[in-house]
Design a protein around this motif. Structure first.
Motif, PDB file in Angstrom:
ATOM      1  N   PHE A  90     -14.165 -15.865  -6.441  1.00 38.21           N
ATOM      2  CA  PHE A  90     -14.280 -15.196  -7.739  1.00 38.21           C
ATOM      3  C   PHE A  90     -15.410 -14.170  -7.729  1.00 38.21           C
ATOM      4  CE2 PHE A  90     -16.208 -15.313 -12.092  1.00 38.21           C
ATOM      5  CZ  PHE A  90     -15.230 -14.560 -12.718  1.00 38.21           C
ATOM      6  N   LEU A  91     -16.537 -14.518  -7.136  1.00 35.33           N
ATOM      7  CA  LEU A  91     -17.680 -13.603  -7.139  1.00 35.33           C
ATOM      8  C   LEU A  91     -17.454 -12.375  -6.264  1.00 35.33           C
ATOM      9  CD1 LEU A  91     -20.717 -16.058  -7.179  1.00 35.33           C
ATOM     10  CD2 LEU A  91     -19.763 -14.734  -9.069  1.00 35.33           C
ATOM     11  N   THR A  92     -16.451 -12.422  -5.376  1.00 37.96           N
ATOM     12  CA  THR A  92     -16.152 -11.218  -4.596  1.00 37.96           C
ATOM     13  C   THR A  92     -15.326 -10.215  -5.399  1.00 37.96           C
ATOM     14  OG1 THR A  92     -14.092 -12.081  -3.605  1.00 37.96           O
ATOM     15  CG2 THR A  92     -16.161 -12.515  -2.423  1.00 37.96           C
ATOM     16  N   ILE A  93     -14.764 -10.633  -6.536  1.00 30.75           N
ATOM     17  CA  ILE A  93     -13.973  -9.693  -7.343  1.00 30.75           C
ATOM     18  C   ILE A  93     -14.696  -9.262  -8.609  1.00 30.75           C
ATOM     19  CG2 ILE A  93     -11.816 -10.717  -6.506  1.00 30.75           C
ATOM     20  CD1 ILE A  93     -11.446 -11.847  -9.385  1.00 30.75           C
ATOM     21  N   THR A  94     -15.764  -9.949  -8.986  1.00 29.46           N
ATOM     22  CA  THR A  94     -16.418  -9.641 -10.249  1.00 29.46           C
ATOM     23  C   THR A  94     -17.099  -8.280 -10.193  1.00 29.46           C
ATOM     24  OG1 THR A  94     -18.392 -10.838  -9.537  1.00 29.46           O
ATOM     25  CG2 THR A  94     -16.794 -12.036 -10.857  1.00 29.46           C
ATOM     26  N   ARG A  95     -17.194  -7.657 -11.350  1.00 29.31           N
ATOM     27  CA  ARG A  95     -17.775  -6.330 -11.434  1.00 29.31           C
ATOM     28  C   ARG A  95     -19.299  -6.381 -11.558  1.00 29.31           C
ATOM     29  NH1 ARG A  95     -13.910  -2.953 -13.786  1.00 29.31           N
ATOM     30  NH2 ARG A  95     -15.449  -1.272 -13.774  1.00 29.31           N
ATOM     31  N   GLN A 148     -28.623  -0.722  10.664  1.00 29.66           N
ATOM     32  CA  GLN A 148     -29.829   0.051  10.932  1.00 29.66           C
ATOM     33  C   GLN A 148     -30.934  -0.209   9.913  1.00 29.66           C
ATOM     34  OE1 GLN A 148     -26.600   1.712  11.342  1.00 29.66           O
ATOM     35  NE2 GLN A 148     -26.962   0.805  13.358  1.00 29.66           N
ATOM     36  N   GLY A 149     -31.178  -1.492   9.683  1.00 28.45           N
ATOM     37  CA  GLY A 149     -32.396  -1.864   8.980  1.00 28.45           C
ATOM     38  C   GLY A 149     -32.323  -2.108   7.487  1.00 28.45           C
ATOM     39  N   TYR A 150     -31.137  -2.415   6.923  1.00 28.40           N
ATOM     40  CA  TYR A 150     -31.123  -2.810   5.508  1.00 28.40           C
ATOM     41  C   TYR A 150     -31.961  -4.080   5.372  1.00 28.40           C
ATOM     42  CZ  TYR A 150     -27.762   0.390   3.385  1.00 28.40           C
ATOM     43  OH  TYR A 150     -27.153   1.493   2.849  1.00 28.40           O
ATOM     44  N   PRO A 151     -33.009  -4.051   4.528  1.00 32.84           N
ATOM     45  CA  PRO A 151     -33.944  -5.184   4.476  1.00 32.84           C
ATOM     46  C   PRO A 151     -33.292  -6.532   4.193  1.00 32.84           C
ATOM     47  CG  PRO A 151     -34.889  -3.288   3.366  1.00 32.84           C
ATOM     48  CD  PRO A 151     -33.469  -2.922   3.696  1.00 32.84           C
ATOM     49  N   LEU A 152     -32.350  -6.583   3.213  1.00 27.24           N
ATOM     50  CA  LEU A 152     -31.719  -7.862   2.888  1.00 27.24           C
ATOM     51  C   LEU A 152     -30.970  -8.423   4.079  1.00 27.24           C
ATOM     52  CD1 LEU A 152     -30.734 -10.096   0.963  1.00 27.24           C
ATOM     53  CD2 LEU A 152     -28.853  -8.566   0.301  1.00 27.24           C
ATOM     54  N   PHE A 153     -30.159  -7.590   4.738  1.00 25.23           N
ATOM     55  CA  PHE A 153     -29.364  -8.059   5.870  1.00 25.23           C
ATOM     56  C   PHE A 153     -30.267  -8.446   7.034  1.00 25.23           C
ATOM     57  CE2 PHE A 153     -26.212  -4.658   4.232  1.00 25.23           C
ATOM     58  CZ  PHE A 153     -25.896  -5.466   3.157  1.00 25.23           C
ATOM     59  N   ALA A 154     -31.308  -7.644   7.263  1.00 30.71           N
ATOM     60  CA  ALA A 154     -32.233  -7.946   8.357  1.00 30.71           C
ATOM     61  C   ALA A 154     -32.938  -9.282   8.121  1.00 30.71           C
ATOM     62  CB  ALA A 154     -33.259  -6.824   8.511  1.00 30.71           C
ATOM     63  N   ARG A 155     -33.281  -9.563   6.866  1.00 28.43           N
ATOM     64  CA  ARG A 155     -33.974 -10.825   6.581  1.00 28.43           C
ATOM     65  C   ARG A 155     -33.046 -12.018   6.773  1.00 28.43           C
ATOM     66  NH1 ARG A 155     -38.662 -13.154   4.312  1.00 28.43           N
ATOM     67  NH2 ARG A 155     -38.352 -15.343   4.807  1.00 28.43           N
ATOM     68  N   LEU A 156     -31.789 -11.889   6.321  1.00 27.88           N
ATOM     69  CA  LEU A 156     -30.832 -12.973   6.530  1.00 27.88           C
ATOM     70  C   LEU A 156     -30.666 -13.271   8.017  1.00 27.88           C
ATOM     71  CD1 LEU A 156     -28.091 -11.916   3.939  1.00 27.88           C
ATOM     72  CD2 LEU A 156     -29.443 -14.020   3.853  1.00 27.88           C
ATOM     73  N   ILE A 208     -22.966 -12.415  -5.891  1.00 29.90           N
ATOM     74  CA  ILE A 208     -23.215 -12.335  -4.453  1.00 29.90           C
ATOM     75  C   ILE A 208     -24.342 -11.334  -4.247  1.00 29.90           C
ATOM     76  CG2 ILE A 208     -22.216 -11.583  -2.251  1.00 29.90           C
ATOM     77  CD1 ILE A 208     -19.672 -12.939  -2.993  1.00 29.90           C
ATOM     78  N   ALA A 209     -25.203 -11.604  -3.287  1.00 30.57           N
ATOM     79  CA  ALA A 209     -26.484 -10.912  -3.173  1.00 30.57           C
ATOM     80  C   ALA A 209     -26.396  -9.405  -2.992  1.00 30.57           C
ATOM     81  CB  ALA A 209     -27.299 -11.527  -2.036  1.00 30.57           C
ATOM     82  N   HIS A 210     -25.262  -8.887  -2.488  1.00 30.10           N
ATOM     83  CA  HIS A 210     -25.149  -7.441  -2.262  1.00 30.10           C
ATOM     84  C   HIS A 210     -23.668  -7.059  -2.292  1.00 30.10           C
ATOM     85  CE1 HIS A 210     -25.354  -3.524  -0.208  1.00 30.10           C
ATOM     86  NE2 HIS A 210     -26.627  -3.511  -0.546  1.00 30.10           N
ATOM     87  N   PRO A 211     -23.329  -5.911  -2.892  1.00 34.80           N
ATOM     88  CA  PRO A 211     -21.923  -5.499  -2.927  1.00 34.80           C
ATOM     89  C   PRO A 211     -21.264  -5.422  -1.555  1.00 34.80           C
ATOM     90  CG  PRO A 211     -23.241  -4.124  -4.393  1.00 34.80           C
ATOM     91  CD  PRO A 211     -24.203  -4.964  -3.622  1.00 34.80           C
ATOM     92  N   LYS A 212     -22.010  -5.041  -0.542  1.00 37.29           N
ATOM     93  CA  LYS A 212     -21.444  -4.973   0.804  1.00 37.29           C
ATOM     94  C   LYS A 212     -21.075  -6.355   1.299  1.00 37.29           C
ATOM     95  CE  LYS A 212     -20.469  -2.582   4.583  1.00 37.29           C
ATOM     96  NZ  LYS A 212     -19.468  -1.495   4.595  1.00 37.29           N
ATOM     97  N   LEU A 213     -21.905  -7.350   0.995  1.00 38.54           N
ATOM     98  CA  LEU A 213     -21.579  -8.722   1.379  1.00 38.54           C
ATOM     99  C   LEU A 213     -20.348  -9.213   0.620  1.00 38.54           C
ATOM    100  CD1 LEU A 213     -25.134 -10.366   1.504  1.00 38.54           C
ATOM    101  CD2 LEU A 213     -23.697  -9.687   3.446  1.00 38.54           C
TER     102      LEU A 213
END
Length: 309
Positions: free
Chosen positions: A213-218, A155-163, A263-268
């Motif tokens: 690796f970047l999916t586990i980093t803090r 529902q309109g997260y700007p980063l996801f919408a732009r991708l 990674i560009a966003h924690p959800k990603l």
């Protein structure tokens, strides 16, 4: 960043936070920086106009990561050409204690703080984004495409919408429909489809350990420490666009501030981690093994903190 764990010792204590801020702000003022306690020095500098025609924009992010509540340390009056931004996660109708402290601390001073909620894009906003991108290329989006992107971007997260809008533009140029995955109009379906495309890339095997690796980093990782952490030397400028688009690269272009990658966003990161499956678990195991096999005195202390909880 107000708090950081990638600069050697964690800077989440108040003493380290003020020392970190003092060091960064003093770079703007040069020799004019006072030699006071860090917290007093920061307040004094913010009350002073930067030398020459310089401007100072202090952006405080990560207040919630400090070990304790960060007190509002702004002066009664900011110096000329000084601006302070405090950003944090908060619901539209609520204010976390770590931000409320600053609002109460500033209510009695001349510069009343302004709150600017960063909201999602509306359906019309996504339509405007998509139409603008297409118009610049002399193209016209199909009916209903913007609504599909709106739904799939949570529902309109700007980063996801732009991708997704960028992918839509490429699809339109090829005369194809935008493929949002087997679960259309969901971010999970979109990421799962994109992951399949990544695996089909000729150089995927080279970058898969980095991705995992970047999916586990803090938090963001210093590029110069990737060889020790995962055994990989990375040239950001050599990354294929299909891979680089999922990362955020922060580079200060200073010898003592190596570029940092995440990674560009924690959800990603969460969804790509789910798609990686056992490879994500292997990334954590590999990191542990490299740390155990190396003398602990040679490891940056923050390395432990990259491991998932």
């Amino acid at each position: 960043h107000l708090c950081a764990i990638s600069s050697g010792r964690a800077t989440t204590s108040l003493d380290n936070i003020f020392a970190n801020l003092h060091r960064q702000i003093a770079e703007v003022y040069g020799a004019a920086a006072p030699t006071l306690k860090d917290n007093d020095a920061v307040t004094g500098l913010l009350a002073t106009a930067p030398p020459g025609d310089k401007q100072l924009i202090l952006w405080l992010d990560g207040l919630d990561e400090a070990d304790e509540l960060v007190p509002c340390f702004l002066p009664q009056k900011l110096g000329d050409r000084v601006c302070v931004i405090v950003s944090a996660r908060a619901e539209n109708k609520g204010t976390p204690a770590y931000v409320d402290e600053w609002q109460y601390g500033l209510r009695a001073v001349p510069q009343c703080p302004h709150r600017y909620p960063l909201t999602k894009l509306s359906k019309d906003g996504v339509q405007e984004l998509l139409t603008g991108l297409c118009r610049a290329e002399g193209l016209t989006p199909s009916d209903g495409l913007a609504e599909r992107i709106y739904n799939a971007s949570e529902q309109g997260y700007p980063l996801f919408a732009r991708l997704m809008a960028d992918d839509a533009l490429k699809a339109i140029k090829k005369g194809e429909d935008l493929d949002l995955g087997d679960a259309p109009e969901s971010l999970a379906g979109y990421v799962a489809r994109q992951f399949k495309r990544l695996k089909a890339l000729a150089g995927w095997q080279e970058y898969q350990p980095l991705f995992a690796f970047l999916t586990i980093t803090r938090e963001a990782v210093r590029i110069d420490e990737l060889p020790a952490l995962i055994g990989m030397r990375l040239l950001p400028e050599a990354m294929p666009d299909q891979i680089a688009r999922w990362f955020t690269l922060v580079a200060d272009h200073k010898p003592d501030c190596p570029p940092m990658l995440s990674i560009a966003h924690p959800k990603l990161a969460e969804l790509f981690g789910r798609a990686l499956g056992y490879q994500r678990a292997e990334a954590a195991q590999t990191l542990c093994e490299r740390m155990v096999d190396t003398a602990l005195t040679k490891w940056p202390l923050y390395a432990w903190r990259h491991l998932p909880q």
